[in-house]
Design a protein around this motif. Structure first.
Motif, short mmCIF file in Angstrom:
data_model
loop_
_atom_site.label_atom_id
_atom_site.label_comp_id
_atom_site.label_asym_id
_atom_site.label_seq_id
_atom_site.Cartn_x
_atom_site.Cartn_y
_atom_site.Cartn_z
N ILE A 169 35.69 13.66 -28.54
CA ILE A 169 35.42 14.12 -27.23
C ILE A 169 35.99 13.50 -25.87
N CYS A 170 35.72 12.44 -26.23
CA CYS A 170 34.85 12.03 -24.93
C CYS A 170 35.91 10.75 -25.03
N THR A 171 35.83 9.51 -23.89
CA THR A 171 36.31 8.59 -23.30
C THR A 171 35.97 7.59 -22.31
N PRO A 172 35.39 6.54 -22.91
CA PRO A 172 35.55 6.00 -23.90
C PRO A 172 34.64 6.49 -24.91
N PRO A 173 34.57 6.62 -26.63
CA PRO A 173 33.91 6.93 -27.36
C PRO A 173 32.55 6.79 -27.63
N GLY A 174 31.88 8.47 -27.84
CA GLY A 174 30.78 7.78 -27.63
C GLY A 174 29.63 8.46 -26.22
N SER A 175 30.56 8.53 -25.35
CA SER A 175 30.18 8.39 -24.37
C SER A 175 29.96 10.03 -24.03
N GLY A 176 29.63 10.24 -22.77
CA GLY A 176 29.22 11.75 -22.33
C GLY A 176 30.32 12.31 -21.71
N CYS A 177 30.67 13.11 -21.50
CA CYS A 177 31.66 14.01 -20.72
C CYS A 177 31.72 15.76 -20.44
N GLY A 178 30.47 16.00 -20.80
CA GLY A 178 30.12 17.09 -20.63
C GLY A 178 30.05 17.97 -19.08
N PHE A 179 29.99 17.24 -18.02
CA PHE A 179 30.15 17.47 -16.69
C PHE A 179 31.70 17.98 -16.63
N THR A 180 31.92 16.72 -16.92
CA THR A 180 33.70 16.98 -16.76
C THR A 180 34.56 17.90 -17.64
N VAL A 181 33.30 18.03 -18.43
CA VAL A 181 33.82 19.46 -19.16
C VAL A 181 34.55 20.54 -19.02
N GLN A 182 32.91 20.65 -18.18
CA GLN A 182 32.47 22.58 -17.36
C GLN A 182 33.23 22.75 -16.12
N GLU A 183 33.35 20.92 -14.97
CA GLU A 183 34.18 21.80 -14.09
C GLU A 183 36.83 21.55 -15.00
N ALA A 184 36.54 21.44 -15.72
CA ALA A 184 37.49 21.55 -16.31
C ALA A 184 37.96 22.73 -16.68
N LEU A 185 36.74 23.58 -17.14
CA LEU A 185 37.11 25.01 -17.88
C LEU A 185 37.06 25.71 -16.72
N SER A 186 35.73 25.67 -15.85
CA SER A 186 35.62 26.55 -14.58
C SER A 186 36.76 26.57 -13.70
N ALA A 187 37.91 25.51 -13.77
CA ALA A 187 39.00 25.56 -12.84
C ALA A 187 40.01 26.25 -13.61
N LYS A 188 39.59 27.06 -15.05
CA LYS A 188 40.82 27.76 -15.19
C LYS A 188 40.36 29.08 -14.84
N LEU A 189 39.22 29.31 -14.41
CA LEU A 189 38.63 30.59 -14.58
C LEU A 189 39.13 31.64 -12.68
N PRO A 190 39.11 32.82 -12.92
CA PRO A 190 39.40 33.21 -10.91
C PRO A 190 38.03 33.04 -10.31
N SER A 191 38.19 32.46 -9.46
CA SER A 191 37.30 31.96 -9.15
C SER A 191 36.43 32.28 -8.26
N ARG A 192 36.66 33.89 -8.04
CA ARG A 192 35.43 34.86 -7.20
C ARG A 192 34.43 35.92 -8.62
N ALA A 193 34.72 34.69 -10.18
CA ALA A 193 34.46 36.25 -11.20
C ALA A 193 33.33 35.26 -11.39
#
Length: 457
Positions: A169-193
């Motif tokens: 899921i994350c690079t490097p392996p075993g690290s945390g990237c949950g904040f990155t995931v949330q930023e990426a997913l949020s960017a795909k949705l309408p900004s005012r939704a």
């Protein structure tokens, strides 16, 4: 030819007649209050006005999290009316109008996440609301993610794009990237939704407060966490529930499997919200057997009711039902529609109907410090609406107990126990009721008296 209006004889009142009339008005007002009616605003002006008790020190009004107009800030969004209280089901499929009808009949008004073949337009056409994870013109907002704190961890490392079970899921392996995931997913949705995210044991147990707070505050508008205290085979362990309630030892089932802990989960998430009270927190409650392990459990109908009300008493502004059985004797992805849910569906329906009927109350301010309880263990919340105080009380003790409630002001006359066809007299601002076990919940409407000058409407 029209007849002239008839003149009525003028009645001349002497002082004794006026006094008699005023006394009759006062008696009528008292009769109305005793009968459970309090005029809007909690007081009348002019002759015969209800005398208001002074507001004691320490009694304050607290607005609901996010404020009453929260949902109106977004588009698309959920209804902003005070008659709407979100009651959702997790990851359902909606293929026909019969699906919607069946879910509506259970008191549901919202779908959180949908199967790929579902029709959000059908949901909207039927007057319900959908929060899918992919864009749709029929959405009332969007699910950002589920339990990303657990499957991606806390951190801003590179996200590979994989989800849980799909590879690294994350690079490097075993690290945390949950904040990155949330930023990426949020960017795909309408900004005012309106955006909603659910978290898991990372936020509630495993990660440090600053990281948990970043998840809760940064990426979504409405937030929740799912801890299934009645059914999870691991939650009583020393590293989860035991770390919170027993200084790091395993909890016994009696200590662990209580409805009050659903309220604790809501408290935990609310404690991370900054500024305090600035966004709604919802609650997750399972309705079946969500784990496949041999030692996992099935939730009962009384436990569901108690878990829902504990969550609301602790400040939850919405409920999402986990509607899947991954184990037990009846595996199902549609517990509330199928025979697997026959034992719990009537209770879920009744609870949802009661919540919907009380939505204007639940969406109204809380009154802090007005009511105290003695004689045992209860959690309580006091609401103020339409000239009445409401007391929501849930047992936190396993055994039968008599609880005495003391009201700081207002001199109410009766406590109507809602949906139980009974009323309790109040004497000297105090009343007593019985709670049979840890799943007991009573909701009281205080009738008569006054509203301590709060001017409730």
């Amino acid at each position: 030819m029209k007849k002239p209006p008839m003149k009525l004889p003028m009645i001349r009142m002497n002082n004794s007649t006026r006094a008699l009339r005023m006394r009759l008005i006062q008696l009528a007002l008292v009769a109305l209050v005793v009968g459970g009616f309090t005029p809007p605003g909690g007081a009348l002006s002019g002759p015969g006005a209800i005398v208001q008790d002074p507001l004691p020190d320490g009694v304050t009004l607290q607005q609901v999290d996010g404020g009453p107009d929260f949902y109106g800030r977004f588009s698309p969004t959920l209804p902003g009316s005070n008659t709407f209280f979100p009651l959702g089901v997790w990851f359902e499929s909606v293929l026909t109008s019969a699906d919607v009808d069946q879910d509506r009949s259970a008191g549901l008004n919202m779908y959180v996440q949908l199967t790929e073949d579902s029709d959000p337009g059908l949901i909207r056409a039927q007057g319900l609301h959908a929060l899918p994870s992919s864009t749709s013109p029929a959405a009332s907002g969007y699910l950002l993610s589920d339990e990303v704190d657990m499957w991606a961890g806390a951190g801003s490392n590179i996200w590979t794009g994989h989800g849980q079970g799909e590879g690294e899921i994350c690079t490097p392996p075993g690290s945390g990237c949950g904040f990155t995931v949330q930023e990426a997913l949020s960017a795909k949705l309408p900004s005012r939704a309106l955006k909603y995210a659910n978290y898991g044991k990372g936020v509630t147990f495993q990660i440090k407060n600053p990281e948990a707070a970043r998840f809760v505050n940064t990426y979504q508008d409405v937030v929740s966490a799912d801890n299934y205290w009645f059914t999870d085979p691991y939650i009583c362990s020393w590293v989860e529930g035991g770390a919170v309630f027993a200084a790091g030892r395993d909890l016994t089932d009696a200590e662990c499997r209580t409805a009050a802990h659903y309220g604790w989960t809501v408290d935990r998430v609310r404690s991370l919200v900054q500024p305090q009270g600035s966004k709604p927190v919802w609650a997750f409650v399972e309705v079946g057997h969500p784990f496949s392990e041999q030692d996992s459990l099935t939730i009962t109908a009384p436990q569901i009711r108690a878990a829902v009300w504990s969550s609301i008493i602790h400040g939850a502004r919405g409920i999402v039902y986990f509607n899947h059985n991954f184990g037990g004797p009846c595996v199902s992805q549609h517990v509330l529609r199928e025979d697997c849910g026959a034992a719990v569906r009537p209770t879920v329906t009744a609870v949802n109907q009661q919540i919907t009927g009380l939505a204007p109350v639940l969406n109204s301010p809380s009154v802090r410090g007005l009511v105290t309880a003695s004689g045992g263990g209860v959690d309580l919340s006091v609401k103020a609406h339409d000239g009445h105080f409401y007391v929501l009380a849930a047992s936190t003790s396993a055994g039968r107990q008599q609880i005495s409630f003391s009201v700081a002001c207002g001199s109410p006359l009766t406590a109507q126990v809602l949906d139980e066809n009974r009323a309790i007299p109040i004497s000297a601002n105090s009343f007593t009721d019985t709670f049979e076990d840890s799943n007991s919940v009573h909701i009281y409407q205080l009738n008569g008296g006054n509203t301590c000058g709060l001017g409730l409407e």
